[in-house]
Write a protein that holds these residues in place. Structure first.
Motif, PDB file in Angstrom:
ATOM      1  N   ASN A 128       0.852  -1.196   0.000  1.00  0.00           N
ATOM      2  CA  ASN A 128       0.000   0.000   0.000  1.00  0.00           C
ATOM      3  C   ASN A 128       0.885   1.242   0.000  1.00  0.00           C
ATOM      4  N   SER A 129       0.822   2.010  -1.085  1.00  0.00           N
ATOM      5  CA  SER A 129       1.613   3.242  -1.171  1.00  0.00           C
ATOM      6  C   SER A 129       0.779   4.476  -0.831  1.00  0.00           C
ATOM      7  N   GLY A 130      -0.511   4.260  -0.519  1.00  0.00           N
ATOM      8  CA  GLY A 130      -1.384   5.387  -0.193  1.00  0.00           C
ATOM      9  C   GLY A 130      -1.730   5.427   1.283  1.00  0.00           C
ATOM     10  N   GLN A 131      -2.861   6.023   1.591  1.00  0.00           N
ATOM     11  CA  GLN A 131      -3.300   6.127   2.975  1.00  0.00           C
ATOM     12  C   GLN A 131      -3.709   4.758   3.516  1.00  0.00           C
ATOM     13  N   THR A 132      -3.797   4.648   4.834  1.00  0.00           N
ATOM     14  CA  THR A 132      -4.195   3.395   5.472  1.00  0.00           C
ATOM     15  C   THR A 132      -5.566   2.957   4.963  1.00  0.00           C
ATOM     16  N   THR A 133      -5.683   1.687   4.607  1.00  0.00           N
ATOM     17  CA  THR A 133      -6.959   1.180   4.090  1.00  0.00           C
ATOM     18  C   THR A 133      -7.984   1.117   5.215  1.00  0.00           C
ATOM     19  N   THR A 134      -9.230   1.458   4.864  1.00  0.00           N
ATOM     20  CA  THR A 134     -10.316   1.383   5.842  1.00  0.00           C
ATOM     21  C   THR A 134     -11.266   0.230   5.550  1.00  0.00           C
ATOM     22  N   GLY A 135     -11.112  -0.387   4.381  1.00  0.00           N
ATOM     23  CA  GLY A 135     -11.910  -1.546   4.012  1.00  0.00           C
ATOM     24  C   GLY A 135     -11.015  -2.700   3.609  1.00  0.00           C
ATOM     25  N   GLN A 136     -11.625  -3.835   3.309  1.00  0.00           N
ATOM     26  CA  GLN A 136     -10.857  -5.003   2.891  1.00  0.00           C
ATOM     27  C   GLN A 136     -10.335  -4.838   1.458  1.00  0.00           C
ATOM     28  N   VAL A 137      -9.311  -5.609   1.163  1.00  0.00           N
ATOM     29  CA  VAL A 137      -8.726  -5.639  -0.177  1.00  0.00           C
ATOM     30  C   VAL A 137      -8.877  -7.051  -0.734  1.00  0.00           C
ATOM     31  N   GLN A 138      -9.383  -7.147  -1.965  1.00  0.00           N
ATOM     32  CA  GLN A 138      -9.503  -8.454  -2.607  1.00  0.00           C
ATOM     33  C   GLN A 138      -8.283  -8.689  -3.489  1.00  0.00           C
ATOM     34  N   VAL A 139      -7.651  -9.832  -3.264  1.00  0.00           N
ATOM     35  CA  VAL A 139      -6.487 -10.238  -4.051  1.00  0.00           C
ATOM     36  C   VAL A 139      -6.879 -11.456  -4.878  1.00  0.00           C
ATOM     37  N   ILE A 140      -6.568 -11.417  -6.157  1.00  0.00           N
ATOM     38  CA  ILE A 140      -6.848 -12.536  -7.054  1.00  0.00           C
ATOM     39  C   ILE A 140      -5.528 -13.057  -7.605  1.00  0.00           C
ATOM     40  N   TYR A 141      -5.330 -14.365  -7.459  1.00  0.00           N
ATOM     41  CA  TYR A 141      -4.118 -15.021  -7.967  1.00  0.00           C
ATOM     42  C   TYR A 141      -4.520 -16.059  -9.001  1.00  0.00           C
ATOM     43  N   VAL A 142      -3.942 -15.945 -10.194  1.00  0.00           N
ATOM     44  CA  VAL A 142      -4.169 -16.901 -11.277  1.00  0.00           C
ATOM     45  C   VAL A 142      -2.913 -17.750 -11.426  1.00  0.00           C
ATOM     46  N   THR A 143      -3.054 -19.057 -11.327  1.00  0.00           N
ATOM     47  CA  THR A 143      -1.881 -19.930 -11.394  1.00  0.00           C
ATOM     48  C   THR A 143      -1.252 -19.892 -12.782  1.00  0.00           C
ATOM     49  N   PRO A 144       0.072 -19.994 -12.872  1.00  0.00           N
ATOM     50  CA  PRO A 144       0.708 -20.132 -14.178  1.00  0.00           C
ATOM     51  C   PRO A 144       0.225 -21.404 -14.887  1.00  0.00           C
ATOM     52  N   SER A 145       0.252 -21.383 -16.211  1.00  0.00           N
ATOM     53  CA  SER A 145      -0.158 -22.565 -16.974  1.00  0.00           C
ATOM     54  C   SER A 145       0.699 -23.762 -16.599  1.00  0.00           C
ATOM     55  N   TYR A 146       0.108 -24.952 -16.685  1.00  0.00           N
ATOM     56  CA  TYR A 146       0.753 -26.220 -16.337  1.00  0.00           C
ATOM     57  C   TYR A 146       1.065 -26.337 -14.852  1.00  0.00           C
ATOM     58  N   THR A 147       0.350 -25.589 -14.015  1.00  0.00           N
ATOM     59  CA  THR A 147       0.462 -25.774 -12.567  1.00  0.00           C
ATOM     60  C   THR A 147      -0.937 -25.805 -11.966  1.00  0.00           C
ATOM     61  N   ASN A 148      -1.007 -26.340 -10.760  1.00  0.00           N
ATOM     62  CA  ASN A 148      -2.236 -26.332  -9.960  1.00  0.00           C
ATOM     63  C   ASN A 148      -1.900 -25.844  -8.562  1.00  0.00           C
ATOM     64  N   ILE A 149      -2.919 -25.430  -7.831  1.00  0.00           N
ATOM     65  CA  ILE A 149      -2.726 -25.175  -6.413  1.00  0.00           C
ATOM     66  C   ILE A 149      -2.457 -26.510  -5.727  1.00  0.00           C
ATOM     67  N   ASP A 150      -1.447 -26.549  -4.887  1.00  0.00           N
ATOM     68  CA  ASP A 150      -1.079 -27.764  -4.163  1.00  0.00           C
ATOM     69  C   ASP A 150      -2.135 -28.061  -3.095  1.00  0.00           C
ATOM     70  N   ARG A 151      -2.866 -29.158  -3.295  1.00  0.00           N
ATOM     71  CA  ARG A 151      -3.926 -29.507  -2.353  1.00  0.00           C
ATOM     72  C   ARG A 151      -3.381 -30.093  -1.051  1.00  0.00           C
ATOM     73  N   VAL A 152      -2.098 -30.473  -1.030  1.00  0.00           N
ATOM     74  CA  VAL A 152      -1.507 -31.025   0.190  1.00  0.00           C
ATOM     75  C   VAL A 152      -1.231 -29.917   1.199  1.00  0.00           C
ATOM     76  N   ALA A 153      -0.851 -28.736   0.699  1.00  0.00           N
ATOM     77  CA  ALA A 153      -0.520 -27.610   1.570  1.00  0.00           C
ATOM     78  C   ALA A 153      -1.743 -26.711   1.763  1.00  0.00           C
ATOM     79  N   ALA A 154      -1.708 -25.910   2.800  1.00  0.00           N
ATOM     80  CA  ALA A 154      -2.814 -25.004   3.108  1.00  0.00           C
ATOM     81  C   ALA A 154      -2.646 -23.689   2.355  1.00  0.00           C
ATOM     82  N   LEU A 155      -3.773 -23.113   1.967  1.00  0.00           N
ATOM     83  CA  LEU A 155      -3.755 -21.775   1.397  1.00  0.00           C
ATOM     84  C   LEU A 155      -3.459 -20.759   2.503  1.00  0.00           C
ATOM     85  N   PRO A 156      -2.965 -19.575   2.141  1.00  0.00           N
ATOM     86  CA  PRO A 156      -2.763 -18.534   3.162  1.00  0.00           C
ATOM     87  C   PRO A 156      -4.075 -18.169   3.843  1.00  0.00           C
ATOM     88  N   ASP A 157      -3.982 -17.641   5.042  1.00  0.00           N
ATOM     89  CA  ASP A 157      -5.169 -17.209   5.775  1.00  0.00           C
ATOM     90  C   ASP A 157      -5.946 -16.190   4.951  1.00  0.00           C
TER      91      ASP A 157
END
Length: 275
Positions: free
Chosen positions: A19-48
């Protein structure tokens, strides 16, 4: 945000949202798209705070993770997310691959972005040796290239994919193209998608990229075709080159001899019309 990984192994891609601006007062939505030929690892946990937004076990189709960051991110503060990835043995290539990361205030947030140009980034993955051996099957050699259309004053554009088979054998089955729309862009609902294409992740909000999947007829040896993807940008959109990952892959029974030219991008150039 670059990760080096060998096919058949697992790794963690480190993501940073600042964050390069003022302190956020609401939530931020982050979207991650996996690179091609990969999947999310179901053995490990996603971040909180993260959940699967789109799941597809086919490594030729990107998966999408949605994360909600809490309010109170101060000016100059960074939030780090460790995204677990699985690179299956179907990834038979060495070289650079890419996914995508975006961050934007949630709908209804009182926070307003000063600029959208730095709200998205490509996430890079380096496939390293050893490369798995080719399996048995009909050998083909598919390739994919995307055009670079300019967004018109009304925010619309048509991106054209050129795809073909440079191999000596015809494909015995269908050909699949998967593509993700660049940050803020959507599929233009006023125009038709090509036959065989469908929206598998539909979300017209700014924060979430949409995803299409096209199942196309078999290709003869040396044959090349094109499909046109209609795009539309909202009134608020970043300027410059916008791109997101795309991939062509063969159906069951066909084996691509070189996957590096299967990687492409869905792109558009957004002129700065604010002056």
């Amino acid at each position: 945000m670059q990760l080096a990984i060998a096919p058949g192994t697992r790794g963690v891609q480190q993501l940073t949202v600042s964050n390069s601006g003022q302190t956020t007062t609401g939530q931020v939505q982050v979207i991650y798209v996996t690179p091609s030929y990969t999947n999310i690892d179901r053995v490990a946990a996603l971040p909180d705070g993260c959940t699967m937004r789109y799941e597809n076990p086919d490594p030729g189709v990107p998966e999408v993770v949605s994360c909600l960051l809490p309010a109170g991110i101060e000016q100059g503060e960074s939030v780090h997310l460790a995204m677990p990835l699985d690179a299956p043995l179907e990834a038979r290539l060495t070289g650079t691959n890419r996914g995508m990361l975006t961050a934007y205030p949630v709908d209804g947030s009182p926070d307003v972005e000063n600029t959208l140009n730095d709200n998205w980034a490509g996430t890079y993955l380096q496939f390293t040796a050893p490369t798995p051996a080719l399996p048995a099957g009909n050998k083909v050699n598919l390739y994919l290239a995307g055009s670079l259309p300019v967004l018109a004053a009304d925010g619309t554009a048509t991106a054209v994919f050129t795809y073909g088979n440079a191999g000596r054998n015809a494909t015995t089955g269908t050909v699949e193209i998967s593509a993700v729309t660049p940050f803020t862009l959507n599929i233009d609902r006023d125009k038709q998608l090509p036959d065989g294409c469908e929206i598998v992740l539909a979300d017209e909000s700014i924060a979430v990229s949409e995803q299409i999947l096209c199942t196309l007829p078999a290709l003869a040896a040396g044959e090349e075709r094109q499909i046109a993807i209609p795009l539309k940008a909202p009134a608020q959109s970043p300027a410059g080159l916008l791109y997101a990952p795309a991939l062509v892959s063969p159906g069951t029974g066909d084996v691509d001899t070189n996957q590096i030219d299967n990687l492409g991008a869905l792109m558009a150039l957004a002129p700065d019309r604010s002056a």
